[in-house]
Design an enzyme around this catalytic site. Sequence first.
Site, PDB file in Angstrom:
ATOM      1  N   THR A  34       0.818  -1.222   0.000  1.00  0.00           N
ATOM      2  CA  THR A  34       0.000   0.000   0.000  1.00  0.00           C
ATOM      3  C   THR A  34       0.847   1.265   0.000  1.00  0.00           C
ATOM      4  O   THR A  34       0.486   2.268  -0.609  1.00  0.00           O
ATOM      5  CB  THR A  34      -0.900   0.016   1.268  1.00  0.00           C
ATOM      6  OG1 THR A  34      -1.730  -1.130   1.221  1.00  0.00           O
ATOM      7  CG2 THR A  34      -1.761   1.251   1.344  1.00  0.00           C
ATOM      8  N   ASP A  80       1.282  -6.420  -4.529  1.00  0.00           N
ATOM      9  CA  ASP A  80       0.495  -6.494  -3.302  1.00  0.00           C
ATOM     10  C   ASP A  80       1.057  -7.700  -2.552  1.00  0.00           C
ATOM     11  O   ASP A  80       1.285  -8.762  -3.150  1.00  0.00           O
ATOM     12  CB  ASP A  80      -0.977  -6.730  -3.670  1.00  0.00           C
ATOM     13  CG  ASP A  80      -1.892  -6.653  -2.459  1.00  0.00           C
ATOM     14  OD1 ASP A  80      -2.767  -5.788  -2.445  1.00  0.00           O
ATOM     15  OD2 ASP A  80      -1.719  -7.482  -1.530  1.00  0.00           O
ATOM     16  N   SER A  81       1.276  -7.557  -1.258  1.00  0.00           N
ATOM     17  CA  SER A  81       1.982  -8.642  -0.558  1.00  0.00           C
ATOM     18  C   SER A  81       1.157  -9.921  -0.463  1.00  0.00           C
ATOM     19  O   SER A  81       1.685 -10.965  -0.095  1.00  0.00           O
ATOM     20  CB  SER A  81       2.449  -8.190   0.821  1.00  0.00           C
ATOM     21  OG  SER A  81       1.385  -8.142   1.727  1.00  0.00           O
ATOM     22  N   SER A  82      -0.107  -9.859  -0.820  1.00  0.00           N
ATOM     23  CA  SER A  82      -0.906 -11.099  -0.876  1.00  0.00           C
ATOM     24  C   SER A  82      -0.326 -12.038  -1.923  1.00  0.00           C
ATOM     25  O   SER A  82      -0.584 -13.245  -1.902  1.00  0.00           O
ATOM     26  CB  SER A  82      -2.351 -10.801  -1.256  1.00  0.00           C
ATOM     27  OG  SER A  82      -2.817  -9.714  -0.536  1.00  0.00           O
ATOM     28  N   ASP A 124       0.052  -6.994   4.648  1.00  0.00           N
ATOM     29  CA  ASP A 124      -0.734  -8.234   4.789  1.00  0.00           C
ATOM     30  C   ASP A 124       0.121  -9.458   5.112  1.00  0.00           C
ATOM     31  O   ASP A 124      -0.232 -10.252   5.980  1.00  0.00           O
ATOM     32  CB  ASP A 124      -1.536  -8.509   3.507  1.00  0.00           C
ATOM     33  CG  ASP A 124      -2.698  -7.527   3.352  1.00  0.00           C
ATOM     34  OD1 ASP A 124      -2.992  -6.794   4.316  1.00  0.00           O
ATOM     35  OD2 ASP A 124      -3.304  -7.496   2.262  1.00  0.00           O
ATOM     36  N   THR A 153       0.295 -22.737  19.549  1.00  0.00           N
ATOM     37  CA  THR A 153      -1.037 -22.371  20.024  1.00  0.00           C
ATOM     38  C   THR A 153      -1.723 -21.448  19.023  1.00  0.00           C
ATOM     39  O   THR A 153      -1.063 -20.660  18.349  1.00  0.00           O
ATOM     40  CB  THR A 153      -0.995 -21.686  21.400  1.00  0.00           C
ATOM     41  OG1 THR A 153      -2.332 -21.292  21.747  1.00  0.00           O
ATOM     42  CG2 THR A 153      -0.116 -20.443  21.398  1.00  0.00           C
ATOM     43  N   CYS A 187      -3.673 -19.222  20.142  1.00  0.00           N
ATOM     44  CA  CYS A 187      -3.848 -17.968  20.888  1.00  0.00           C
ATOM     45  C   CYS A 187      -2.833 -16.941  20.379  1.00  0.00           C
ATOM     46  O   CYS A 187      -1.738 -17.301  19.960  1.00  0.00           O
ATOM     47  CB  CYS A 187      -3.581 -18.177  22.375  1.00  0.00           C
ATOM     48  SG  CYS A 187      -4.749 -19.269  23.156  1.00  0.00           S
TER      49      CYS A 187
HETATM   50  N1  ASP Z   1      -2.803  -5.415   0.469  1.00  0.00           N
HETATM   51  C1  ASP Z   1      -1.701  -4.604   0.898  1.00  0.00           C
HETATM   52  C2  ASP Z   1      -0.454  -5.439   0.845  1.00  0.00           C
HETATM   53  O1  ASP Z   1      -0.201  -6.204   1.726  1.00  0.00           O
HETATM   54  C3  ASP Z   1      -1.930  -4.067   2.267  1.00  0.00           C
HETATM   55  C4  ASP Z   1      -0.800  -3.209   2.796  1.00  0.00           C
HETATM   56  O2  ASP Z   1       0.192  -2.949   2.171  1.00  0.00           O
HETATM   57  O3  ASP Z   1      -0.921  -2.748   3.923  1.00  0.00           O
HETATM   58  O4  ASP Z   1       0.300  -5.337  -0.078  1.00  0.00           O
END
Ligand code: ASP
Length: 343
Positions: free
Chosen positions: A16, A60-62, A93, A278, A280
């Site tokens: 982002t 995008d890090s996804s 992300d 875990t 948690c």
């Molecule tokens: N979707 C974005 C990413 O991970 C979110 C971010 O950068 O905060 O690339």
Amino acid sequence: MKPYKAKILVIYTGGTIGMVKDPEDGALKPFDFDHLVAQIPELKWLDCIISSISFAQPMDSSNMQPSHWIELVELLEVNHQNYDGFVVLHGSDTMSYTASALSFMVRGLAKPIIFTGSQLPIGDLRTDAKENLITAIQIAALHQEGVPVIQEVGLYFEYKLYRANRTTKVSASHFNAFASFNYPALVESGVQLEVNHGYLWRSMLAAPVFHKRLNDKVGLLKLYPGMPLSLVRSVLLEAGLSAVLIESFGAGNAPDAPWLHEIIQEALAQNVLLCHVTQCAGGGVLDDHYQTSIRFNHPEILSGRDLTTEAALAKLMVLLGSEIDPQELRSLWSTSLCGEQNN
Ligand code: ASP
């Protein structure tokens, strides 16, 4: 004599921080690095020498994959002698996954590798990107008598530097997007940068090691009430995985259901390495504490103690990608290699 100016390499992978709105559909998409730098003229005032390099396709890090982690390691290996510190700009992300992986893949460097990013793009009036980037660079440039203060992989976000392999993304909306539940912040940014010297990592390795072989045949199984037998069976037995990380309940517990234990036993018999952490956010697994303790029933399952899921997955991929025998793997799994767990 003029004071020494640290040389910092900023590596832009996307996220982002450098995104702009697509004029057609209005969705945020990664943009180039020059755009990002043009938005922060303040970079020129920093008391260090900044160079930059960018992924050919900022993302995008996804979309980050273990192959991209290797690309990052290669960039660091090629450049490690020419710089005093590194700042990696990355989407939030999956930042904790990449940064955790890097902590296992680059060891003994004795220089800072600081990950940062932002929740709002740099062009947004209310952006958190400027503070994050400027302070991350300042932290990477910190040195005492010519020696870098931070000598590990860190993650800086919203006034705190954490040990990267202790972090988790905890908020999709707050600027304070990361937490480190099991380890204190390494640096806090207020009027001054407060360094918690007693918590910093110092490697025993004499020279840096750049690890570029990963085995990503690692699965993740989160236990939950009502999980179907077919799901557990397919992850543990049918997916062809080398290892599965199980997210157990609380202090390391699992349901008593005989079918679950039969499948676990079958997976162990087929040499699928099983580990657990875990589910948690804070604390860790306390083996044999309850009768439902997953290791009470299966001592061969490796305990993940207080590892985060992100760090445990990365550690598994790195250890399985190393040419070591199962015995050594088990012993390294239980050792804190870069401050990822309490011993
Ligand atoms: N979707 C974005 C990413 O991970 C979110 C971010 O950068 O905060 O690339």
